[in-house]
Design a protein around this motif. Structure first.
Motif, PDB file in Angstrom:
ATOM      1  N   ALA A 180     -14.311   9.807 -10.442  1.00 16.44           N
ATOM      2  CA  ALA A 180     -14.766   9.096 -11.644  1.00 16.44           C
ATOM      3  C   ALA A 180     -15.560  10.015 -12.579  1.00 16.44           C
ATOM      4  CB  ALA A 180     -15.602   7.871 -11.253  1.00 16.44           C
ATOM      5  N   GLY A 181     -15.035  11.215 -12.790  1.00 19.69           N
ATOM      6  CA  GLY A 181     -15.636  12.132 -13.734  1.00 19.69           C
ATOM      7  C   GLY A 181     -16.725  13.023 -13.188  1.00 19.69           C
ATOM      8  N   ARG A 182     -17.142  12.794 -11.947  1.00 13.02           N
ATOM      9  CA  ARG A 182     -18.194  13.638 -11.376  1.00 13.02           C
ATOM     10  C   ARG A 182     -17.611  14.951 -10.873  1.00 13.02           C
ATOM     11  NH1 ARG A 182     -20.203   8.842  -7.475  1.00 13.02           N
ATOM     12  NH2 ARG A 182     -17.935   8.638  -7.476  1.00 13.02           N
ATOM     13  N   PRO A 183     -18.432  16.019 -10.837  1.00 13.85           N
ATOM     14  CA  PRO A 183     -17.946  17.267 -10.258  1.00 13.85           C
ATOM     15  C   PRO A 183     -17.490  17.065  -8.814  1.00 13.85           C
ATOM     16  CG  PRO A 183     -20.027  17.610 -11.399  1.00 13.85           C
ATOM     17  CD  PRO A 183     -19.806  16.124 -11.345  1.00 13.85           C
ATOM     18  N   HIS A 188      -4.709  15.721 -11.962  1.00 17.70           N
ATOM     19  CA  HIS A 188      -5.056  14.397 -12.472  1.00 17.70           C
ATOM     20  C   HIS A 188      -6.187  14.442 -13.496  1.00 17.70           C
ATOM     21  CE1 HIS A 188      -2.662  11.325 -10.339  1.00 17.70           C
ATOM     22  NE2 HIS A 188      -2.511  12.256  -9.412  1.00 17.70           N
ATOM     23  N   GLY A 189      -6.570  15.636 -13.934  1.00 13.76           N
ATOM     24  CA  GLY A 189      -7.509  15.743 -15.027  1.00 13.76           C
ATOM     25  C   GLY A 189      -8.938  16.054 -14.664  1.00 13.76           C
ATOM     26  N   HIS A 190      -9.244  16.262 -13.373  1.00 11.61           N
ATOM     27  CA  HIS A 190     -10.608  16.596 -12.980  1.00 11.61           C
ATOM     28  C   HIS A 190     -10.815  18.107 -13.151  1.00 11.61           C
ATOM     29  CE1 HIS A 190     -11.458  12.583 -11.404  1.00 11.61           C
ATOM     30  NE2 HIS A 190     -10.200  12.581 -11.016  1.00 11.61           N
ATOM     31  N   ARG A 191     -11.770  18.484 -13.987  1.00 12.91           N
ATOM     32  CA  ARG A 191     -11.895  19.870 -14.412  1.00 12.91           C
ATOM     33  C   ARG A 191     -13.004  20.640 -13.710  1.00 12.91           C
ATOM     34  NH1 ARG A 191      -6.991  20.140 -15.849  1.00 12.91           N
ATOM     35  NH2 ARG A 191      -6.413  18.812 -17.603  1.00 12.91           N
ATOM     36  N   ASP A 192     -13.986  19.971 -13.171  1.00 12.71           N
ATOM     37  CA  ASP A 192     -15.133  20.649 -12.563  1.00 12.71           C
ATOM     38  C   ASP A 192     -14.996  20.530 -11.054  1.00 12.71           C
ATOM     39  OD1 ASP A 192     -17.520  21.738 -11.845  1.00 12.71           O
ATOM     40  OD2 ASP A 192     -18.765  20.471 -13.120  1.00 12.71           O
ATOM     41  N   ALA A 193     -14.519  21.577 -10.403  1.00 10.90           N
ATOM     42  CA  ALA A 193     -14.209  21.484  -8.980  1.00 10.90           C
ATOM     43  C   ALA A 193     -14.564  22.778  -8.267  1.00 10.90           C
ATOM     44  CB  ALA A 193     -12.718  21.169  -8.771  1.00 10.90           C
ATOM     45  N   ALA A 229     -24.209  16.196  -2.522  1.00 12.85           N
ATOM     46  CA  ALA A 229     -23.737  15.140  -3.417  1.00 12.85           C
ATOM     47  C   ALA A 229     -24.821  14.718  -4.397  1.00 12.85           C
ATOM     48  CB  ALA A 229     -23.259  13.942  -2.609  1.00 12.85           C
ATOM     49  N   GLY A 230     -26.063  14.703  -3.950  1.00  9.96           N
ATOM     50  CA  GLY A 230     -27.170  14.340  -4.816  1.00  9.96           C
ATOM     51  C   GLY A 230     -27.290  12.840  -5.011  1.00  9.96           C
ATOM     52  N   PRO A 231     -28.376  12.390  -5.615  1.00  6.77           N
ATOM     53  CA  PRO A 231     -28.561  10.957  -5.884  1.00  6.77           C
ATOM     54  C   PRO A 231     -27.423  10.403  -6.739  1.00  6.77           C
ATOM     55  CG  PRO A 231     -30.604  12.173  -6.253  1.00  6.77           C
ATOM     56  CD  PRO A 231     -29.523  13.194  -6.062  1.00  6.77           C
ATOM     57  N   GLY A 232     -26.865   9.306  -6.294  1.00  7.72           N
ATOM     58  CA  GLY A 232     -25.743   8.725  -7.012  1.00  7.72           C
ATOM     59  C   GLY A 232     -24.419   9.400  -6.738  1.00  7.72           C
ATOM     60  N   GLY A 233     -24.421  10.386  -5.846  1.00  5.35           N
ATOM     61  CA  GLY A 233     -23.186  11.080  -5.511  1.00  5.35           C
ATOM     62  C   GLY A 233     -22.422  10.387  -4.401  1.00  5.35           C
ATOM     63  N   ALA A 234     -21.181  10.798  -4.224  1.00  2.00           N
ATOM     64  CA  ALA A 234     -20.305  10.221  -3.210  1.00  2.00           C
ATOM     65  C   ALA A 234     -20.052  11.233  -2.103  1.00  2.00           C
ATOM     66  CB  ALA A 234     -18.972   9.810  -3.835  1.00  2.00           C
ATOM     67  N   LEU A 235     -19.862  10.724  -0.895  1.00  2.00           N
ATOM     68  CA  LEU A 235     -19.445  11.559   0.236  1.00  2.00           C
ATOM     69  C   LEU A 235     -18.286  10.876   0.936  1.00  2.00           C
ATOM     70  CD1 LEU A 235     -19.683  13.956   2.106  1.00  2.00           C
ATOM     71  CD2 LEU A 235     -21.447  12.733   3.392  1.00  2.00           C
TER      72      LEU A 235
END
Length: 382
Positions: A139-142, A160-165, A234-240
């Motif tokens: 969802a747009g997150r790195p 699929h358009g995710h650019r920061d990886a 992942a940081g606060p609000g991040g996903a794992l």
């Protein structure tokens, strides 16, 4: 060998060394922490601890203007689970000129791992990884892909358009394959060779990240430490997302250092849990996967876990190749007949793969040909 002029270096943040020290570029091909220098080959920093002789030899080769020699040294380095001897240097040097992924994995002597990479797009654990990712998307997150192997998931997300990886793996040869053959040309993906049991190479997050680790965590001895570090990454609000966690109670889940399902779920409290078989079936059907209750996990081959406090909406498009991707027939079909690549692959994946890959190529592949992996988005130089 020199890096392609268009080979990207990805994100511009500072890497951290195995002791947590921030690294700074001291030449175009090395990073330094004030005491040690670390090689960078094809834009991939090599930051493994405990291999000082190899590190110094690779740096010396780069300083001498011999990037091929540095690459050969690093391509022969394996993880601690690999039992085979490295190929001779002459063979590894030949691999630098490989024209296809198939040729490269053979010359690198990757054996069963090479077979896994070549046919990853067909195996049921890949479909499970797609279903888990679609249900809990970046969802747009790195994106940070831990133990990324040859970059299959990174390729899929970039297309699929995710650019920061970022991709992290302990084996340089796998990252080299990702850069040379798997990632789309010019993809802005950072790759780093590092050991996840040491200090992690990424700096603390400045924004929430989407962190994933598929088909690898069961190899690590201190799983709780790895999960804690991944959550911090992942940081606060991040996903794992943790995929394909071998269930120690299942006959097919004995590789590595597996855990029973309830011990996996205990490592990530609050996570949504899935049975591997349901994830695979959901991807084939093109629908969201159903979360599992504890009783359903007892008999699964592997567990999938996802914890994402942000709770973005599912992205069903991630179940399929990106729109307009050129699709090719699955190379498992030869003269119209399905042929597993070898007995080991057949034993590990064939039983479940047979549920969506028919024995014979259909006379007229139907609208579900992509979902069933008859047609694949393979790298151009597969």
């Amino acid at each position: 060998m020199t890096a392609s002029p268009s080979a990207p270096v990805g994100a511009t943040f500072r890497w951290r060394g195995p002791d947590g020290t921030t690294l700074h570029p001291d030449t175009r091909h090395t990073l330094a922490d004030g005491l040690r220098r670390w090689p960078v080959v094809e834009g991939i920093p090599w930051l493994r601890p405990g291999r000082d002789d190899l590190r110094e030899r690779a740096v010396a080769a780069l300083d001498a203007g011999e990037p091929d020699a540095a690459a050969v040294l690093l391509l022969g380095d394996a993880d601690d689970w690999w039992e085979a001897a490295p190929p001779p240097p002459e063979q590894l040097r030949t691999a630098l000129r490989a024209g296809t992924l198939r040729e490269a994995v053979r010359l690198l002597g990757l054996g069963r791992v090479g077979v896994y990479f070549l046919h990853r797009w067909s195996d049921p654990s890949w479909l499970a990884a797609l279903a888990l990712t679609a249900a809990h998307p970046p969802a747009g997150r790195p994106v940070v892909d831990l133990a990324c192997g040859a970059g299959h998931l990174l390729r899929h997300l970039v297309r699929h358009g995710h650019r920061d990886a970022v991709g992290v793996d302990v084996v340089f040869a796998k990252l080299w394959l990702a850069r040379r053959f798997v990632l789309p040309p010019g993809a802005r993906v950072s790759l780093v060779c590092a050991d996840l049991t040491a200090a992690w190479p990424l700096p603390p997050p400045t924004a929430a990240r989407h962190v994933a680790c598929h088909d690898a965590l069961y190899f690590l001895p201190d799983k709780a430490a790895a999960v804690a570090a991944a959550l911090a990454c992942a940081g606060p609000g991040g996903a794992l997302l943790l995929g394909h966690l071998h269930n120690a109670r299942h006959p097919a889940g004995q590789a590595g250092l597996p855990l029973p399902a309830e011990q996996w779920t205990a490592l990530l409290p609050g996570a949504t849990a899935y049975a591997e078989e349901e994830l695979t079936a959901a991807a084939v059907a093109g629908r969201p996967p159903e979360p599992a209750v504890p009783a359903e996990l007892t008999g699964t081959e592997a567990v999938g876990l996802a914890r994402d406090p942000a709770g973005p909406a599912a992205d069903p498009g991630l179940l399929q190749p990106a729109p307009a991707s050129p699709l090719r027939p699955n190379p498992l079909y030869v003269d119209g007949a399905r042929r597993w690549p070898d007995p080991r692959w057949a034993e590990e994946y064939g039983g479940r793969a047979a549920g969506y890959l028919p024995e014979r190529w259909p006379a007229e592949p139907g609208p579900d040909a992509v979902r069933r992996r008859l047609l694949l988005d393979l790298p151009e130089r597969w």
